[in-house]
Design an enzyme around this catalytic site. Sequence first.
Site, PDB file in Angstrom:
ATOM      1  N   HIS A  96       0.754  -1.331   0.057  1.00 31.19           N
ATOM      2  CA  HIS A  96      -0.024  -0.128   0.101  1.00 31.19           C
ATOM      3  C   HIS A  96       0.855   1.400  -0.069  1.00 31.19           C
ATOM      4  O   HIS A  96       1.931   1.315   0.661  1.00 31.19           O
ATOM      5  CB  HIS A  96      -0.812  -0.041   1.141  1.00 31.19           C
ATOM      6  N   GLU A 169      -3.858   2.121  -7.555  1.00 26.29           N
ATOM      7  CA  GLU A 169      -4.223   3.062  -6.640  1.00 26.29           C
ATOM      8  C   GLU A 169      -3.272   4.270  -7.054  1.00 26.29           C
ATOM      9  O   GLU A 169      -2.248   4.504  -6.250  1.00 26.29           O
ATOM     10  CB  GLU A 169      -4.265   2.841  -5.082  1.00 26.29           C
TER      11      GLU A 169
HETATM   12  P1  13P Z   1      -9.917   6.093  -0.139  1.00 24.84           P
HETATM   13  O1  13P Z   1     -11.014   5.351  -0.437  1.00 24.84           O
HETATM   14  O2  13P Z   1     -10.013   6.597   1.305  1.00 24.84           O
HETATM   15  O3  13P Z   1      -9.414   7.044  -0.982  1.00 24.84           O
HETATM   16  O4  13P Z   1      -8.562   5.132   0.083  1.00 24.84           O
HETATM   17  C1  13P Z   1      -8.161   4.265  -0.847  1.00 24.84           C
HETATM   18  C2  13P Z   1      -7.143   3.132  -0.397  1.00 24.84           C
HETATM   19  O5  13P Z   1      -6.263   3.878  -0.083  1.00 24.84           O
HETATM   20  C3  13P Z   1      -7.725   1.972  -0.261  1.00 24.84           C
HETATM   21  O6  13P Z   1      -6.621   1.166   0.001  1.00 24.84           O
END
Ligand code: 13P
Length: 247
Positions: A96, A169
């Site tokens: 992450h 992400e």
């Molecule tokens: P948000 O949905 O709060 O933007 O976070 C995304 C995330 O980092 C999921 O791992």
Amino acid sequence: MKDFLYIANWKMAKPFTQALHFVKNNKFKLAKLAQSHKTVICPSFVSLYPIIQELQNTSIKVGAQNCSAFAPGAYTGQVSAKSLKEVGCSYCIIGHSERRQYNHETNEEIAQKLELLLKNELQPIICIGESEQAFKNKKTKPILTEQLQPLLQILQKISFKKPIYFAYEPVWAIGSGIIPSNDYLSEITRWLGQQCTTQVPGLDIRIIYGGSVNPNNAASLKAIESINGFLIGSASLDFQKLKKIVS
Ligand code: 13P
């Protein structure tokens, strides 16, 4: 209908008591939701065991948010993939961007974690994504290629029967309320899928999206063909929001 996976990443937002409360209070509604929609909850380490116990006999799966890059041994404060398996986790998030940023995790370290997850038969949810700067400089693909390389090398040498999830992400979309355009997401996730399947042909690799997913944008994001799931942060902390996203 495509096989879509909804993953709630609670990060460190719900302390132990709150996390357990959420699950106890919403257990039947969650279980009903999960009957028709694959749902995974990822609470913090200490909440994993009681939540797994609470959700026994439901279709809801539980995942961890991280694991150690080492096998069990003298690594104070770490949690092994083996432990996570024994406790009853089905999934584990690795790489992450918050861990890359605050814990200085490298691509190689994340690849070591991947190897341990596969060996312990835990399904990995591998996060990758570019910074805002890289996005602005049109460096998304070179950055993703760099992040992917050591991971794909591991996947080339270990066979795994269940789907492996790559969560795209973009760092600038996390917690910002800003999401990339559908065209951009479609291009990047399609490209990611191609990179993975050409370099590791036999594996079932799925691309999911994370970053400011909420009840208002979920339907439009879900329509993107190359996206097979969501990794949901803040919206997953509220049952009503999570329910709206899932259903
Ligand atoms: P948000 O949905 O709060 O933007 O976070 C995304 C995330 O980092 C999921 O791992």
